[in-house]
Design a protein around this motif. Structure first.
Motif, mmCIF file in Angstrom:
data_model
loop_
_atom_site.group_PDB
_atom_site.id
_atom_site.type_symbol
_atom_site.label_atom_id
_atom_site.label_comp_id
_atom_site.label_asym_id
_atom_site.label_seq_id
_atom_site.Cartn_x
_atom_site.Cartn_y
_atom_site.Cartn_z
ATOM 1 N N ARG A 27 4.894 0.596 9.120
ATOM 2 C CA ARG A 27 4.281 1.926 9.051
ATOM 3 C C ARG A 27 3.183 1.980 10.104
ATOM 4 O O ARG A 27 2.224 1.230 10.047
ATOM 5 C CB ARG A 27 3.697 2.187 7.661
ATOM 6 N N GLU A 28 3.346 2.868 11.046
ATOM 7 C CA GLU A 28 2.491 2.907 12.231
ATOM 8 C C GLU A 28 1.005 2.888 11.862
ATOM 9 O O GLU A 28 0.554 3.634 11.002
ATOM 10 C CB GLU A 28 2.805 4.166 13.039
ATOM 11 N N TYR A 29 0.272 2.030 12.530
ATOM 12 C CA TYR A 29 -1.172 1.822 12.365
ATOM 13 C C TYR A 29 -1.541 0.980 11.151
ATOM 14 O O TYR A 29 -2.630 0.425 11.096
ATOM 15 C CB TYR A 29 -1.968 3.134 12.298
ATOM 16 N N ILE A 30 -0.701 0.928 10.129
ATOM 17 C CA ILE A 30 -0.980 0.078 8.958
ATOM 18 C C ILE A 30 0.213 -0.854 8.747
ATOM 19 O O ILE A 30 0.851 -0.867 7.707
ATOM 20 C CB ILE A 30 -1.283 0.907 7.681
ATOM 21 N N TRP A 68 0.821 8.821 4.031
ATOM 22 C CA TRP A 68 0.432 7.971 5.163
ATOM 23 C C TRP A 68 -0.802 8.527 5.859
ATOM 24 O O TRP A 68 -1.713 7.780 6.200
ATOM 25 C CB TRP A 68 1.624 7.903 6.131
ATOM 26 N N TRP A 69 -0.873 9.846 6.021
ATOM 27 C CA TRP A 69 -2.029 10.460 6.668
ATOM 28 C C TRP A 69 -3.296 10.301 5.837
ATOM 29 O O TRP A 69 -4.404 10.325 6.363
ATOM 30 C CB TRP A 69 -1.776 11.940 6.968
ATOM 31 N N TRP A 70 -3.146 10.147 4.525
ATOM 32 C CA TRP A 70 -4.332 9.936 3.681
ATOM 33 C C TRP A 70 -5.042 8.651 4.097
ATOM 34 O O TRP A 70 -6.262 8.571 4.056
ATOM 35 C CB TRP A 70 -3.934 9.860 2.202
ATOM 36 N N VAL A 71 -4.257 7.647 4.466
ATOM 37 C CA VAL A 71 -4.869 6.395 4.913
ATOM 38 C C VAL A 71 -5.315 6.526 6.359
ATOM 39 O O VAL A 71 -6.442 6.192 6.717
ATOM 40 C CB VAL A 71 -3.884 5.211 4.783
ATOM 41 N N ILE A 72 -4.422 7.007 7.225
ATOM 42 C CA ILE A 72 -4.689 6.997 8.651
ATOM 43 C C ILE A 72 -5.855 7.895 9.021
ATOM 44 O O ILE A 72 -6.660 7.548 9.871
ATOM 45 C CB ILE A 72 -3.429 7.430 9.433
ATOM 46 N N ALA A 124 -12.240 2.087 -0.775
ATOM 47 C CA ALA A 124 -11.244 1.179 -1.359
ATOM 48 C C ALA A 124 -10.056 1.953 -1.927
ATOM 49 O O ALA A 124 -8.901 1.534 -1.788
ATOM 50 C CB ALA A 124 -11.901 0.334 -2.455
ATOM 51 N N GLY A 125 -10.324 3.101 -2.563
ATOM 52 C CA GLY A 125 -9.263 3.844 -3.242
ATOM 53 C C GLY A 125 -8.254 4.478 -2.304
ATOM 54 O O GLY A 125 -7.041 4.438 -2.567
ATOM 55 N N LEU A 126 -8.729 5.052 -1.187
ATOM 56 C CA LEU A 126 -7.817 5.755 -0.290
ATOM 57 C C LEU A 126 -6.829 4.819 0.400
ATOM 58 O O LEU A 126 -5.741 5.238 0.778
ATOM 59 C CB LEU A 126 -8.609 6.537 0.765
ATOM 60 N N TYR A 127 -7.202 3.561 0.550
ATOM 61 C CA TYR A 127 -6.270 2.600 1.172
ATOM 62 C C TYR A 127 -5.012 2.430 0.331
ATOM 63 O O TYR A 127 -3.927 2.169 0.864
ATOM 64 C CB TYR A 127 -6.962 1.256 1.360
ATOM 65 N N LEU A 128 -5.148 2.637 -0.980
ATOM 66 C CA LEU A 128 -4.004 2.475 -1.883
ATOM 67 C C LEU A 128 -2.917 3.514 -1.616
ATOM 68 O O LEU A 128 -1.754 3.299 -1.958
ATOM 69 C CB LEU A 128 -4.461 2.583 -3.343
ATOM 70 N N ALA A 129 -3.288 4.642 -0.996
ATOM 71 C CA ALA A 129 -2.311 5.703 -0.734
ATOM 72 C C ALA A 129 -1.214 5.251 0.225
ATOM 73 O O ALA A 129 -0.143 5.866 0.276
ATOM 74 C CB ALA A 129 -3.012 6.938 -0.168
ATOM 75 N N GLY A 130 -1.444 4.196 0.991
ATOM 76 C CA GLY A 130 -0.431 3.710 1.923
ATOM 77 C C GLY A 130 0.339 2.514 1.416
ATOM 78 O O GLY A 130 1.036 1.847 2.182
ATOM 79 N N MET A 131 0.247 2.236 0.105
ATOM 80 C CA MET A 131 0.833 0.997 -0.411
ATOM 81 C C MET A 131 2.005 1.211 -1.366
ATOM 82 O O MET A 131 2.364 0.326 -2.124
ATOM 83 C CB MET A 131 -0.241 0.157 -1.098
ATOM 84 N N TRP A 156 -2.391 -6.381 -0.258
ATOM 85 C CA TRP A 156 -3.003 -6.702 -1.554
ATOM 86 C C TRP A 156 -4.238 -7.571 -1.368
ATOM 87 O O TRP A 156 -5.224 -7.439 -2.105
ATOM 88 C CB TRP A 156 -1.987 -7.370 -2.480
ATOM 89 N N GLY A 157 -4.191 -8.463 -0.386
ATOM 90 C CA GLY A 157 -5.367 -9.277 -0.100
ATOM 91 C C GLY A 157 -6.545 -8.434 0.334
ATOM 92 O O GLY A 157 -7.689 -8.662 -0.101
ATOM 93 N N ILE A 158 -6.285 -7.436 1.172
ATOM 94 C CA ILE A 158 -7.346 -6.528 1.622
ATOM 95 C C ILE A 158 -7.947 -5.774 0.437
ATOM 96 O O ILE A 158 -9.166 -5.598 0.342
ATOM 97 C CB ILE A 158 -6.795 -5.543 2.675
ATOM 98 N N VAL A 159 -7.090 -5.345 -0.487
ATOM 99 C CA VAL A 159 -7.571 -4.622 -1.675
ATOM 100 C C VAL A 159 -8.479 -5.517 -2.516
ATOM 101 O O VAL A 159 -9.554 -5.098 -2.961
ATOM 102 C CB VAL A 159 -6.379 -4.114 -2.519
ATOM 103 N N VAL A 160 -8.076 -6.774 -2.717
ATOM 104 C CA VAL A 160 -8.887 -7.707 -3.508
ATOM 105 C C VAL A 160 -10.247 -7.936 -2.843
ATOM 106 O O VAL A 160 -11.293 -7.890 -3.492
ATOM 107 C CB VAL A 160 -8.132 -9.045 -3.693
#
Length: 479
Positions: free
Chosen positions: A130-133, A198-202, A178-185, A141-145
Motif C-alpha cells: 500500500r503506497e507510502y505505508i 488509506w487516505w485517513w492514514v496518508i 496512534a488511533g488514525l494509524y489503525l485505519a490503514g491496517m 503491529w510493532g509500531i502500534v505497540v
C-alpha cells in the motif's frame, strides 16, 4: 551526543531518538538520490536495486525518521513542561530498542528480498504494497505497540506532573496520532473503500495530528528560545487545534474527488484544506510581534551592552529552523497544496509531478524544519551551552538543505506543468500521452535539475550532521 550535562533520563532517551532519526534522515536523502538518478538514467543499479524499492525506502524513511524525532521531542520537553521525570522511562527505553531493531529488519528485507510471492506471506513479512505505508503487517503491529507505550508514558507523566496547555494538547493529539494509524491496517476488496481509509492514514494522520503536534512544539520552542509569553502561544495553540482538527478532517475531502465518493466532497475538500496552515503562521507572527514590542525591548533596555543584545535568542540555529517551519509550512502545505487542491484544477494535476512538488516542500517545511530545530535544542542542553550561535557548518547546512528542497520543488512544479499541458490538456490523458509528456524537453530537464538540487540537499545534510556532532566543542557558543 554526549550526555554529560543531562540529569534527566527522559532527555537522555530523547537524544537516542534524535540520533537514530538523523541516521534515517540521511538514509531517506540517499535513497531519494538513487531514485532521482534512476529517473534520469533508468539503467542505474538495474538488477540490484529496483526503482520501486528505492522509492519505498525514500518515502518510508521520511515517515519513520520524523516519528522517531517526534517521540524524541516529546521526551525532551516533558520534564520541562511537567516538572517531573517521565513516568515509565525504562519502558520507553525498551520500546526505543524494539522500534529501532524493527526498522533495521524492515530495511534489510526491502533491500535483500525486495519482491515476495503473491500471497499472505508477502503482506505479513515483506511489504503490504500500500503506497507510502508499505511496512509488512508484523511491523505495523510493532509500531502500534510502541506508539501505545509512548502514549501511556505521556499520559502518566502529564497526569502526575504540572498541567500546561502544551502537554494537554499533546495528550489529546497523541490519542489521534496512534488511533488514525489503525485505519490503514485492515483489508477491503473494494478499491474505493480501500482508498478512502488509506487516505485517513496518508493525509489525515498528517494534516490533523502531525500539524497539531508541530503547533505544540512551536509553542514550546518559542517559550524556550526567546521567553515568549505562555498565554500568547497557548492561545494560538488552542485556535490551531480547533482549526486543524476541523479543517484537517474536512480538508481530507480533496482526496475524495476521483475515487467514487459523493460529489459534495469537491466543495468541502477544496475549501477547508486551504485553511490548515494559517493558525501556525499566525502564532509565530503574533509571538514575535509581542516579544519584539515588549520582552525584547525590556531586556535590551536593562542591558545595553552589545553581548547581551546578541544573546536575546539563546539558540540561533534552532530559531532559524523554527522560523523556516512557520513559513515553510505556509508555502509547502498551503501555497503548493492549494495550487492543485481545487477540483477544477485537480482534474488535470492529480497523478503528476505537481503532487511530488507539494509533497517535498510540505514535508520539509511543515515537519523536517521544526524537528531539526528540536535536535539543536537537544544539542544545546546536552552540552550545557547557555547561548548557541551559528557556526559555518550550521549556516551551510540550513542554506543548502533549504535551497536544495526549494530547487527540487520548482523543478518538479515545472515537470508537473509540462505533464498537465501535454499529457492531460493536449492529449487527453491517454496511455500514449503519459509517455509523450515524460519525454518532452522541459520535463527531462526538470528531472535533471531535481537530481542536481537533490545532491545539493544531501551535501547540506552532511554539513548539518557535522554541526550536530561537533558543535558542542565549538568556541563560538556562550557557556
Amino acid at each position: 551526543m554526549a550526555n554529560n550535562h543531562l540529569t534527566s533520563e527522559s532527555k537522555q532517551l530523547a537524544t537516542w531518538y534524535f540520533t537514530f532519526a538523523a541516521v534515517l534522515f540521511g538514509a531517506q536523502l540517499l535513497f531519494g538520490l538513487v531514485a532521482a538518478i534512476q529517473y534520469v538514467m533508468p539503467g542505474f543499479l538495474y538488477g540490484i536495486l529496483d526503482f520501486s524499492i528505492a522509492r519505498i525506502l525514500h518515502i518510508n524513511a521520511l515517515v519513520v525518521w520524523m516519528v522517531f524525532a517526534m517521540f524524541g521531542a516529546v521526551y525532551w520537553l516533558l520534564p520541562d513542561e511537567t516538572g517531573i521525570e517521565t513516568v515509565g522511562i525504562k519502558i520507553g527505553k525498551l520500546l526505543f530498542w524494539i522500534f529501532a531493531a524493527a526498522i533495521v529488519v524492515v530495511v534489510l528485507v526491502y533491500l535483500f528480498i525486495q519482491v515476495g510471492p503473491a500471497d499472505a506471506t508477502t503482506i505479513w513479512f515483506i511489504t503490504e504494497g500500500r503506497e507510502y505505508i508499505e511496512a509488512p503487517r508484523w511491523a505495523d503491529w510493532g509500531i502500534v505497540v510502541v506508539a501505545l507505550g509512548f502514549v501511556a508514558n505521556l499520559f502518566l507523566t502529564g497526569i502526575k506532573g504540572r498541567q500546561t496547555g502544551i502537554v494537554t494538547v499533546l495528550m489529546a493529539d497523541m490519542i489521534a496520532f496512534a488511533g488514525l494509524y489503525l485505519a490503514g491496517m485492515f483489508f477491503t476488496d473494494n478499491i474505493s473503500v480501500d482508498q478512502y481509509w488509506w487516505w485517513w492514514v496518508i493525509h489525515l494522520w498528517v494534516e490533523a495530528t502531525w500539524e497539531v503536534y508541530v503547533g505544540a512544539l512551536a509553542a514550546y520552542g518559542l517559550i524556550t528560545m526567546i521567553g515568549a509569553h505562555r498565554k500568547v502561544v497557548e492561545m494560538w495553540l488552542w485556535i490551531e487545534v480547533a482549526m486543524l482538527f476541523g479543517s484537517g478532517i474536512l480538508g481530507l475531502g480533496h482526496h475524495y474527488f476521483w475515487i467514487g465518493t459523493p460529489e459534495y466532497w469537491w466543495e468541502i475538500g477544496a475549501l477547508f484544506s486551504a485553511l490548515e496552515p494559517l493558525p501556525l503562521v499566525a502564532m509565530f507572527i503574533h509571538v514575535l510581534y509581542d516579544w519584539g514590542k515588549t520582552q525584547g525591548a525590556e531586556m535590551n533596555a536593562e542591558h545595553t551592552d552589545e553581548d547581551h543584545v546578541k544573546s536575546v535568542i539563546n539558540n540561533k540555529p534552532a530559531f532559524t529552523w523554527f522560523t523556516l517551519n512557520a513559513f515553510g509550512n505556509f508555502l509547502g502545505a498551503g501555497i503548493w497544496g492549494f495550487f492543485h487542491t481545487l477540483p477544477q484544477v485537480n482534474l488535470y494535476t492529480h497523478g503528476t509531478q505537481f503532487t511530488s512538488a507539494h509533497g517535498h516542500l510540505a514535508f520539509f517545511g511543515a515537519y523536517a524544519t521544526i524537528l531539526v530545530g528540536m535536535m539543536y535544542l537537544a544539542v544545546q542542553g546536552t552540552n550545557g551551552i547557555k547561548v548557541m550561535n551559528h557556526t559555518k557548518a550550521s549556516i551551510w547546512g540550513v542554506s543548502m538543505i533549504t535551497g536544495g528542497v526549494m530547487g527540487m520543488t520548482v523543478a518538479l512544479t515545472i515537470a508537473g506543468y509540462v505533464q498537465v499541458l501535454v499529457s492531460r490538456a493536449q492529449m487527453g490523458a491517454t496511455w500514449a500521452a503519459y509517455f509523450d509528456g515524460q519525454s518532452g524537453l522541459w520535463f527531462t530537464q526538470a528531472m535533471d535539475w531535481r537530481l542536481i538540487m537533490g545532491v545539493v540537499t544531501f551535501l547540506g545534510f552532511l554539513f548539518l550532521a557535522k554541526d550536530l556532532l561537533t558543535t558542542g566543542k565549538s568556541p563560538v557558543h556562550e557557556r
